[in-house]
Enzyme design. Structure first.
Site, PDB file in Angstrom:
ATOM      1  N   PHE A  79       0.847  -1.189   0.000  1.00  0.00           N
ATOM      2  CA  PHE A  79       0.000   0.000   0.000  1.00  0.00           C
ATOM      3  C   PHE A  79       0.882   1.239   0.000  1.00  0.00           C
ATOM      4  O   PHE A  79       1.721   1.406   0.873  1.00  0.00           O
ATOM      5  CB  PHE A  79      -0.934   0.026   1.219  1.00  0.00           C
ATOM      6  CG  PHE A  79      -1.870   1.201   1.183  1.00  0.00           C
ATOM      7  CD1 PHE A  79      -2.956   1.204   0.305  1.00  0.00           C
ATOM      8  CD2 PHE A  79      -1.666   2.310   1.981  1.00  0.00           C
ATOM      9  CE1 PHE A  79      -3.810   2.304   0.237  1.00  0.00           C
ATOM     10  CE2 PHE A  79      -2.519   3.410   1.916  1.00  0.00           C
ATOM     11  CZ  PHE A  79      -3.600   3.401   1.046  1.00  0.00           C
ATOM     12  N   ASP A 129       9.423   2.795   1.622  1.00  0.00           N
ATOM     13  CA  ASP A 129       8.208   3.460   2.081  1.00  0.00           C
ATOM     14  C   ASP A 129       8.059   3.184   3.574  1.00  0.00           C
ATOM     15  O   ASP A 129       7.566   2.134   3.980  1.00  0.00           O
ATOM     16  CB  ASP A 129       6.987   2.947   1.301  1.00  0.00           C
ATOM     17  CG  ASP A 129       5.686   3.596   1.775  1.00  0.00           C
ATOM     18  OD1 ASP A 129       5.681   4.208   2.865  1.00  0.00           O
ATOM     19  OD2 ASP A 129       4.670   3.488   1.053  1.00  0.00           O
ATOM     20  N   LYS A 146       2.418   9.578   8.289  1.00  0.00           N
ATOM     21  CA  LYS A 146       1.738   9.067   9.499  1.00  0.00           C
ATOM     22  C   LYS A 146       2.297   9.600  10.833  1.00  0.00           C
ATOM     23  O   LYS A 146       1.906  10.673  11.245  1.00  0.00           O
ATOM     24  CB  LYS A 146       1.710   7.543   9.483  1.00  0.00           C
ATOM     25  CG  LYS A 146       0.775   7.014   8.387  1.00  0.00           C
ATOM     26  CD  LYS A 146       0.241   5.615   8.631  1.00  0.00           C
ATOM     27  CE  LYS A 146      -0.923   5.302   7.717  1.00  0.00           C
ATOM     28  NZ  LYS A 146      -0.552   4.698   6.448  1.00  0.00           N
TER      29      LYS A 146
HETATM   30  C1  LIG Z   1      -0.835   4.960   5.002  1.00  0.00           C
HETATM   31  C2  LIG Z   1       0.230   4.637   4.060  1.00  0.00           C
HETATM   32  C3  LIG Z   1       0.442   5.388   2.889  1.00  0.00           C
HETATM   33  C4  LIG Z   1      -0.480   6.514   2.457  1.00  0.00           C
HETATM   34  O1  LIG Z   1      -0.496   7.559   3.362  1.00  0.00           O
HETATM   35  P1  LIG Z   1      -1.656   8.677   3.273  1.00  0.00           P
HETATM   36  O2  LIG Z   1      -1.217   9.682   4.289  1.00  0.00           O
HETATM   37  O3  LIG Z   1      -2.936   8.009   3.598  1.00  0.00           O
HETATM   38  O4  LIG Z   1      -1.634   9.213   1.905  1.00  0.00           O
HETATM   39  C5  LIG Z   1       1.519   5.068   2.076  1.00  0.00           C
HETATM   40  N1  LIG Z   1       2.339   4.059   2.399  1.00  0.00           N
HETATM   41  C6  LIG Z   1       2.174   3.305   3.509  1.00  0.00           C
HETATM   42  C7  LIG Z   1       3.136   2.205   3.804  1.00  0.00           C
HETATM   43  C8  LIG Z   1       1.104   3.546   4.370  1.00  0.00           C
HETATM   44  O5  LIG Z   1       0.912   2.779   5.436  1.00  0.00           O
END
Ligand SMILES: *Cc1c(COP(=O)(O)O)cnc(C)c1O
Length: 390
Positions: free
Chosen positions: A132, A217, A246
């Site tokens: 994700f 990421d 986050k």
């Molecule tokens: C939550 C998340 C995202 C996206 O972040 P948003 O602030 O919702 O755009 C991207 N990568 C990872 C691994 C995530 O957990």
């Protein structure tokens, strides 16, 4: 029966989310209170964002002080908070060549990495199945979940998804045309899936051989959640790009794309931007977060909490395994009872989430107390035994 707030939600908000059953009105530390006055122990922390819990005194103080002084300046001007936060992040990477770009969310941080990778002159990308990376069109193109992607095709071309944790598949997919490989240290949204040890260092070698950028990421694993700053450090590697969001804002929207080493100058003047990126108030919050994490040695505490939780959860019936690191844990159940269990825990005043039908995810505030962890374990054990017998 739908509550009044649920009716208001349906009549005024788009239907892209499910309709929540709870309206939260206040919080303190790891506790939150709903509109009926019921209290919950919050083990999800705004999906891994409230890294020091709710209404942390030092965050509240830093944020309100900054808001009263100067709320926003845009990137036409500097602000001391942006400078200080960029320096802090740079020092966490251990690379003085690292350069930071600020944005407001995880998706934007990954969009920024995507644009930066185009500056290599290549456009092909390798990502993971099940990953994700966000919901905007570029980030969605990286995301390896067909249910989220399929309704929005055509997406970016040139993105290939390979099974997570499989180095052979990665080696086959990456070529001299690959601009970047993007990888989560732990698949968060897919149910806290951890790769075999050596996976990230293996990807590092593959990227070095092909000249592809290695993008980590760390949006969910970052800011100390795994007991390390970004979640890749135990593999002894240095990525080319790190994306975070986050937890960094301590509850305010903030993201960053950090480019290291020789990638740090790939973006040229005018290549990218964000009006709110590096907002002084969001940066004040992040600086308060980092100060508290360091001063109270919270990363060490996180590792101790992980050990305790894994030891204690191993004694609970019906659990297959506990995955994850630090305070990002996926409790894998032997049976597909995660949704029932989540509802039962909610009923009993504990908030968790069920990313799949057999996984309960917890991503609590890193300063959660030992007493709160014990309370969770007691209620979890009791609820688990109950769902197993219905
Ligand atoms: C939550 C998340 C995202 C996206 O972040 P948003 O602030 O919702 O755009 C991207 N990568 C990872 C691994 C995530 O957990």
């Amino acid at each position: 029966m739908a509550s009044i707030n649920q009716e208001r939600w349906v009549k005024s908000l788009q239907s892209n989310y499910g309709v929540p059953s709870i309206t939260l009105v206040k919080g303190r530390g790891s506790m939150v209170t709903d509109s009926n006055g019921k209290e919950y122990l919050d083990l999800l922390g705004g999906i891994a964002t409230n890294i020091l819990g709710h209404a942390h005194p030092q965050i509240s103080k830093a944020v309100s002080k900054q808001m009263k002084t100067l709320g926003h300046v845009s990137n036409f001007y500097m602000h001391p908070n942006v400078l200080e936060l960029a320096e802090e992040l740079q020092s966490m990477t251990g690379d003085t060549r690292a350069r930071v770009f600020f944005c407001n969310s995880g998706a934007e941080a990954n969009e920024s990495a995507l644009k930066l990778s185009r500056r290599t002159g290549r456009f092909q990308i390798v990502a993971s199945e099940g990953s994700f990376h966000g919901r905007t069109m570029g980030a969605l193109s990286l995301t390896g979940q067909p249910s989220k992607r399929d309704p929005f095709k055509p997406l970016l071309t040139g993105v290939k998804h390979v099974p997570y944790g499989d180095l052979k598949a990665m080696a086959r997919a990456v070529t001299k045309q690959t601009a970047m490989v993007i990888v989560e240290p732990i698949l968060g949204e897919a149910g806290v899936v951890t790769p075999p040890m050596g996976y990230l260092s293996g990807i590092r070698e593959i990227c070095d051989r092909s000249g592809a950028l290695m993008v980590v990421d760390a949006v969910q694993t970052g800011m100390g959640r795994t007991g390390q700053w970004f979640g890749y450090e135990d593999e002894g590697i240095t990525p080319d790009v790190i994306t975070i969001a986050k937890g960094i804002g301590g509850g305010l929207p903030l993201g960053a794309m950090i480019a290291l080493g020789k990638t740090s100058h790939l973006l040229k003047p005018g290549d990218h931007g964000s009006t709110f990126g590096g907002n002084p108030v969001a940066c004040a919050s992040a600086l308060a977060v980092i100060r508290v994490l360091k001063k109270e040695s919270i990363l060490t505490k996180v590792l101790a909490d992980e050990k305790f939780l894994k030891t204690e959860l191993a004694k609970v019936n019906g659990i297959k395994e506990v995955r994850g690191k630090g305070l990002l844990l996926g409790i894998v159940l032997k049976r597909k009872l995660a949704l029932e269990l989540k509802d039962m825990l909610e009923e009993r005043g504990i908030l968790v989430n069920a990313p799949t039908t057999s996984v309960i995810r917890i991503a609590p505030a890193l300063n959660i107390s030992g007493k709160e962890i014990k309370r969770f374990l007691a209620v979890f054990d009791m609820s688990m035994n109950e769902v197993l017998h219905v």
